[in-house]
Design an enzyme around this catalytic site. Sequence first.
Site, mmCIF file in Angstrom:
data_model
loop_
_atom_site.group_PDB
_atom_site.id
_atom_site.type_symbol
_atom_site.label_atom_id
_atom_site.label_comp_id
_atom_site.label_asym_id
_atom_site.label_seq_id
_atom_site.Cartn_x
_atom_site.Cartn_y
_atom_site.Cartn_z
ATOM 1 C CG HIS A 18 -1.899 -1.046 1.316
ATOM 2 N ND1 HIS A 18 -2.045 -1.858 2.423
ATOM 3 C CD2 HIS A 18 -2.827 -1.468 0.417
ATOM 4 C CE1 HIS A 18 -3.023 -2.713 2.207
ATOM 5 N NE2 HIS A 18 -3.517 -2.492 1.008
ATOM 6 C CE LYS A 42 -13.129 -6.686 4.282
ATOM 7 N NZ LYS A 42 -12.412 -5.920 3.240
ATOM 8 N NE ARG A 91 -2.303 -7.262 -4.588
ATOM 9 C CZ ARG A 91 -3.085 -7.958 -3.785
ATOM 10 N NH1 ARG A 91 -2.698 -8.251 -2.546
ATOM 11 N NH2 ARG A 91 -4.273 -8.374 -4.202
ATOM 12 C CB SER A 129 -4.291 -6.601 4.546
ATOM 13 O OG SER A 129 -3.903 -5.332 4.057
HETATM 14 O O1 LIG Z 1 -3.660 -5.971 0.840
HETATM 15 C C1 LIG Z 1 -4.558 -6.229 0.011
HETATM 16 O O2 LIG Z 1 -5.539 -6.982 0.234
HETATM 17 C C2 LIG Z 1 -4.452 -5.610 -1.384
HETATM 18 C C3 LIG Z 1 -5.465 -5.861 -2.320
HETATM 19 C C4 LIG Z 1 -5.364 -5.327 -3.605
HETATM 20 C C5 LIG Z 1 -4.265 -4.533 -3.925
HETATM 21 N N1 LIG Z 1 -3.903 -3.892 -5.079
HETATM 22 N N2 LIG Z 1 -2.726 -3.227 -4.892
HETATM 23 C C6 LIG Z 1 -2.337 -3.444 -3.646
HETATM 24 BR BR1 LIG Z 1 -0.757 -2.737 -2.923
HETATM 25 C C7 LIG Z 1 -3.261 -4.267 -2.975
HETATM 26 C C8 LIG Z 1 -3.350 -4.808 -1.681
#
Ligand SMILES: O=C(O)c1ccc2[nH]nc(Br)c2c1
Length: 162
Positions: A18, A42, A91, A129
Amino acid sequence: MKKIAVYPGSFDPVTNGHLDIIKRASKLFDKLIVAVLYNPNKKSLFTFEERVELLKEAVKDLDNVEVDSFSGLLIDYCNEKKVNAIIRGLRAVSDFEYELQMAQMNRQLNPEIETVILTTSTKYSFISSSLIKEVARFKGDISNLVPDVVLRKLNKILCGGD
Ligand SMILES: O=C(O)c1ccc2[nH]nc(Br)c2c1
């Protein structure tokens, strides 16, 4: 006319992935708002307030970045804050389909607001995360994957440590 972008998410917790996106976006816009989604339905490991505070600490050295929160439709928040763009991170290819769908829906809801998709550094392409929390639960070393403030908080929550 200042260009403002919003980077929305649950940030449960904020990761170095992030932060990579936040830093990249902060160089492209006059102001970046990192907006934490408030969704009491959530289940999350960190409380909403903790997630906001962790983000504020993580971005404190980025002068044009602020942390806020929203609930409901992101596009309504964008209209209220008069942002020009929504920032999303990519990602891996697996992120693309969902991000494309969200971008197309948001364009449908307000064609004036662009979705800007930024790719993370490859060194963060495996981070999420939920995976961070899972590895931390089993005392795996995630020290290079999250900001120090998150590492300390995770230790406190999961191990009762200081
Ligand atoms: O931590 C996540 O769930 C998550 C999800 C989707 C994500 N897109 N880009 C990033 Br950095 C990212 C992080």
